[in-house]
Design a protein around this motif. Sequence first.
Motif, PDB file in Angstrom:
ATOM      1  N   SER A  20       8.599  21.254  17.281  1.00 14.18           N
ATOM      2  CA  SER A  20       7.719  21.442  16.032  1.00 14.18           C
ATOM      3  C   SER A  20       8.156  20.557  14.838  1.00 14.18           C
ATOM      4  CB  SER A  20       8.585  22.625  15.394  1.00 14.18           C
ATOM      5  OG  SER A  20       9.769  22.790  15.483  1.00 14.18           O
ATOM      6  N   GLU A  21       9.269  19.693  15.262  1.00 20.17           N
ATOM      7  CA  GLU A  21       9.445  18.419  14.115  1.00 20.17           C
ATOM      8  C   GLU A  21       9.048  17.415  14.399  1.00 20.17           C
ATOM      9  OE1 GLU A  21      13.773  18.073  14.745  1.00 20.17           O
ATOM     10  OE2 GLU A  21      14.152  20.269  14.384  1.00 20.17           O
ATOM     11  N   LYS A  22       8.145  17.222  15.549  1.00 21.46           N
ATOM     12  CA  LYS A  22       7.445  15.859  15.741  1.00 21.46           C
ATOM     13  C   LYS A  22       6.074  15.935  15.191  1.00 21.46           C
ATOM     14  CE  LYS A  22       9.828  15.608  20.490  1.00 21.46           C
ATOM     15  NZ  LYS A  22       9.519  15.540  21.814  1.00 21.46           N
ATOM     16  N   ASN A  23       5.241  14.699  15.174  1.00 27.09           N
ATOM     17  CA  ASN A  23       4.094  14.642  14.774  1.00 27.09           C
ATOM     18  C   ASN A  23       3.336  15.358  15.880  1.00 27.09           C
ATOM     19  OD1 ASN A  23       4.199  12.957  12.501  1.00 27.09           O
ATOM     20  ND2 ASN A  23       3.965  11.103  13.519  1.00 27.09           N
ATOM     21  N   ILE A  24       2.454  16.428  15.314  1.00 24.95           N
ATOM     22  CA  ILE A  24       1.594  17.239  16.350  1.00 24.95           C
ATOM     23  C   ILE A  24       0.533  16.310  17.020  1.00 24.95           C
ATOM     24  CG2 ILE A  24       0.131  17.773  14.112  1.00 24.95           C
ATOM     25  CD1 ILE A  24      -0.040  20.821  15.494  1.00 24.95           C
ATOM     26  N   ILE A  25      -0.014  15.429  16.187  1.00 26.74           N
ATOM     27  CA  ILE A  25      -1.202  14.686  16.934  1.00 26.74           C
ATOM     28  C   ILE A  25      -0.547  13.381  17.159  1.00 26.74           C
ATOM     29  CG2 ILE A  25      -3.478  13.511  16.200  1.00 26.74           C
ATOM     30  CD1 ILE A  25      -3.736  15.633  13.924  1.00 26.74           C
ATOM     31  N   GLY A  26      -1.115  13.079  18.476  1.00 29.63           N
ATOM     32  CA  GLY A  26      -0.408  11.922  19.159  1.00 29.63           C
ATOM     33  C   GLY A  26      -1.100  10.583  18.890  1.00 29.63           C
ATOM     34  N   GLY A  27      -1.677  10.670  17.520  1.00 25.00           N
ATOM     35  CA  GLY A  27      -2.323   9.209  17.347  1.00 25.00           C
ATOM     36  C   GLY A  27      -3.897   9.535  17.532  1.00 25.00           C
ATOM     37  N   LYS A  28      -4.830   8.789  16.903  1.00 28.15           N
ATOM     38  CA  LYS A  28      -6.104   8.708  17.061  1.00 28.15           C
ATOM     39  C   LYS A  28      -6.703   7.465  17.746  1.00 28.15           C
ATOM     40  CE  LYS A  28      -8.590  11.112  14.026  1.00 28.15           C
ATOM     41  NZ  LYS A  28      -9.152  11.468  12.602  1.00 28.15           N
ATOM     42  N   ALA A  29      -6.216   7.130  18.920  1.00 25.85           N
ATOM     43  CA  ALA A  29      -6.358   5.638  19.253  1.00 25.85           C
ATOM     44  C   ALA A  29      -7.886   5.642  19.825  1.00 25.85           C
ATOM     45  CB  ALA A  29      -5.506   5.520  20.534  1.00 25.85           C
ATOM     46  N   THR A  30      -7.993   4.527  19.762  1.00 26.02           N
ATOM     47  CA  THR A  30      -9.442   4.210  20.380  1.00 26.02           C
ATOM     48  C   THR A  30      -9.403   3.704  21.776  1.00 26.02           C
ATOM     49  OG1 THR A  30      -9.372   1.921  19.897  1.00 26.02           O
ATOM     50  CG2 THR A  30     -10.447   3.367  18.091  1.00 26.02           C
ATOM     51  N   ARG A  31     -10.661   3.656  22.536  1.00 17.95           N
ATOM     52  CA  ARG A  31     -10.527   3.319  24.055  1.00 17.95           C
ATOM     53  C   ARG A  31      -9.897   1.991  23.929  1.00 17.95           C
ATOM     54  NH1 ARG A  31     -13.347   4.451  28.834  1.00 17.95           N
ATOM     55  NH2 ARG A  31     -12.446   3.065  30.322  1.00 17.95           N
ATOM     56  N   GLU A  32     -10.345   0.999  23.063  1.00 22.50           N
ATOM     57  CA  GLU A  32      -9.923  -0.358  23.213  1.00 22.50           C
ATOM     58  C   GLU A  32      -8.376  -0.416  22.892  1.00 22.50           C
ATOM     59  OE1 GLU A  32     -11.143  -4.624  21.024  1.00 22.50           O
ATOM     60  OE2 GLU A  32     -11.598  -2.759  20.012  1.00 22.50           O
ATOM     61  N   GLU A  33      -7.856   0.418  22.013  1.00 28.03           N
ATOM     62  CA  GLU A  33      -6.614   0.337  21.962  1.00 28.03           C
ATOM     63  C   GLU A  33      -5.773   0.844  23.044  1.00 28.03           C
ATOM     64  OE1 GLU A  33      -6.287   1.179  17.154  1.00 28.03           O
ATOM     65  OE2 GLU A  33      -6.705   2.891  18.350  1.00 28.03           O
ATOM     66  N   MET A  34      -6.329   2.148  23.592  1.00 28.63           N
ATOM     67  CA  MET A  34      -5.687   2.442  25.046  1.00 28.63           C
ATOM     68  C   MET A  34      -5.954   1.445  26.144  1.00 28.63           C
ATOM     69  SD  MET A  34      -4.182   5.510  24.520  1.00 28.63           S
ATOM     70  CE  MET A  34      -3.363   4.382  23.378  1.00 28.63           C
ATOM     71  N   ASN A  35      -7.013   0.638  26.273  1.00 26.39           N
ATOM     72  CA  ASN A  35      -7.101  -0.297  27.235  1.00 26.39           C
ATOM     73  C   ASN A  35      -6.164  -1.347  26.999  1.00 26.39           C
ATOM     74  OD1 ASN A  35      -9.440   0.956  28.427  1.00 26.39           O
ATOM     75  ND2 ASN A  35     -10.880  -0.446  27.685  1.00 26.39           N
ATOM     76  N   ASP A  36      -5.916  -1.772  26.010  1.00 25.43           N
ATOM     77  CA  ASP A  36      -4.796  -2.986  25.827  1.00 25.43           C
ATOM     78  C   ASP A  36      -3.506  -2.225  26.191  1.00 25.43           C
ATOM     79  OD1 ASP A  36      -6.609  -4.425  24.302  1.00 25.43           O
ATOM     80  OD2 ASP A  36      -6.056  -3.926  22.269  1.00 25.43           O
ATOM     81  N   VAL A  37      -2.896  -1.226  26.302  1.00 25.67           N
ATOM     82  CA  VAL A  37      -1.742  -0.584  26.495  1.00 25.67           C
ATOM     83  C   VAL A  37      -1.814  -0.434  27.976  1.00 25.67           C
ATOM     84  CG1 VAL A  37      -0.037   1.251  26.598  1.00 25.67           C
ATOM     85  CG2 VAL A  37      -1.366   0.357  24.401  1.00 25.67           C
ATOM     86  N   PHE A  38      -2.863   0.326  28.677  1.00 24.12           N
ATOM     87  CA  PHE A  38      -2.745   0.584  30.141  1.00 24.12           C
ATOM     88  C   PHE A  38      -3.643  -0.170  31.114  1.00 24.12           C
ATOM     89  CE2 PHE A  38      -1.964   4.559  27.403  1.00 24.12           C
ATOM     90  CZ  PHE A  38      -0.859   4.801  27.883  1.00 24.12           C
ATOM     91  N   LEU A  39      -4.681  -0.802  30.635  1.00 28.64           N
ATOM     92  CA  LEU A  39      -5.850  -1.238  31.651  1.00 28.64           C
ATOM     93  C   LEU A  39      -5.161  -2.674  32.156  1.00 28.64           C
ATOM     94  CD1 LEU A  39      -8.393  -1.000  32.691  1.00 28.64           C
ATOM     95  CD2 LEU A  39      -9.456  -2.520  31.066  1.00 28.64           C
ATOM     96  N   GLN A  40      -4.901  -2.235  33.630  1.00 25.55           N
ATOM     97  CA  GLN A  40      -4.569  -3.525  34.438  1.00 25.55           C
ATOM     98  C   GLN A  40      -4.706  -3.388  35.840  1.00 25.55           C
ATOM     99  OE1 GLN A  40       0.273  -2.945  34.970  1.00 25.55           O
ATOM    100  NE2 GLN A  40      -0.366  -2.984  32.990  1.00 25.55           N
ATOM    101  N   GLU A  41      -4.567  -4.102  36.790  1.00 27.02           N
ATOM    102  CA  GLU A  41      -4.906  -3.935  38.230  1.00 27.02           C
ATOM    103  C   GLU A  41      -3.751  -3.325  38.808  1.00 27.02           C
ATOM    104  OE1 GLU A  41      -7.654  -4.638  39.817  1.00 27.02           O
ATOM    105  OE2 GLU A  41      -8.684  -5.422  37.943  1.00 27.02           O
TER     106      GLU A  41
END
Length: 475
Positions: free
Chosen positions: A31-52
């Motif tokens: 209850s003390e944390k940010n309730i919404i985990g960010g409104k990341a775009t697909r491009e932003e998520m790709n930058d973090v996770f997209l790899q072989e």
Amino acid sequence: MKSEFDLSLEEMKAYGYKIVDLIAEHWNNHSEKNIIGGKATREEMNDVFLQEAPNKGMEANEVLNFVMKNVIPNSSITIHPKFYSFVPGPSNYISTMADSLATGFNIFSGGWMISPAAAELEIVTINWLLKMFNFPVKRGGGIFTSGGSMANLTGLVMARNIKCGDDFSKAIIYLSDQAHSSNIKAIRVLGFKKEQIRIIPTNSDFTIEIDKFKKSIKKDRLDGLQPFCIIANAGTTNTGTVDPLDDIADICEDENLWFHIDGAYGGAAILSEKGKKYLKGIERADSLTVDPHKWFFQPYEIGCLLVKNSSWLSHTFTEKPEYLRDIEGNESEINFYDYGIQLTRRFRALKFYMSIKTYGLDVFKKAVTKSIQLAEDVESYLKQSNCWEIKSPATLAVINFRYNPTNHNLSEKELDLLNQQISEKVMDAKEAVLVTTILNKQVVLRMCLINPRTSLKDVKETLHLCEELGRGILE
């Protein structure tokens, strides 16, 4: 013989303890944390996770740390007391750990011979639910599914099989304009054409128009068609509304229609005395969908289909492939792969069983009752204000309203835009999850208050924020 996948006992314990610590800390501080985990775009998520996919592995704790840094913070907290939208997932810690047990021991819950205890616990917990809804326990039955969508699909496959057999070319199915979208998906999956679906309009209170339902059946029969099923609502997602179940049951008996009730959201209200009154007639359904991962406070995913006669399920879904011939058992030893679509099934019954055995039904009843009362208290609070307008009253813990200050003469278009912007700004602030819906062609704010951790203080804080944002937009 060890494989490359095996860790030492010490390594497994250390890794497991770390994960349990992370989960426990989350439950303690969510209850003390940010309730919404960010409104990341697909491009932003790709930058973090997209790899072989890597050919060489990494150290286990390094991967875990990456997940805790990038995955968890980018996921909304559905157990947060200010998660008001959609249908929150309040969950409970005992069930969370039970799911870990079921997954850790990788228990197969499809056939009796492989896991008799898993099958027995599903029978036992299904029987608990049958009793709650006054369905026949000895003759009745049911099955746990992934959620309400699969439960509705399973029920409609069964209804079509029992009522229509192999030829459903003239079959007609009825539902209201407030029915959940999963029902339309299920109807499409079953191969019905658009011309075989009747969307019946609703009254001003969002319940199905009984007279129009009757007239539609009569017209379809005169046209040489085969009315076979009605899907009624026991707690719509939009408004919490319950259709007149007794009236619909009477029509089904007169017209020989299958009576399916979608109680995925509102069915659990049966645990409350006030909820029972709303749900009068629910015991007359042929089949009923309920969703334990909603108002029975279970973690995702567990839905449920209950039926008046378990043989309807087995007659619809049983297949006898040669590779299963050694594990059939006797009639009392239920193979749940004969009751639904899935052959491979996870052990969903365990979390339901362990949480009810641990907390007791009285705790669940108290939580449901509190939710219904909270929504009614919020309605009373809104009525005292000169800037809020109730668009759908508190019903089974759902309430819809909009910001409409009396000192401004705003048009409908302006009000729609204003309330949409309020919702967007609340979400941008990450203070609450509060989104809009459409009622009577108006954009409204909707709260679903089933989380037992949510208080009137939480709601007031959110409403005050909305008022502040609303004033700022108008200025």
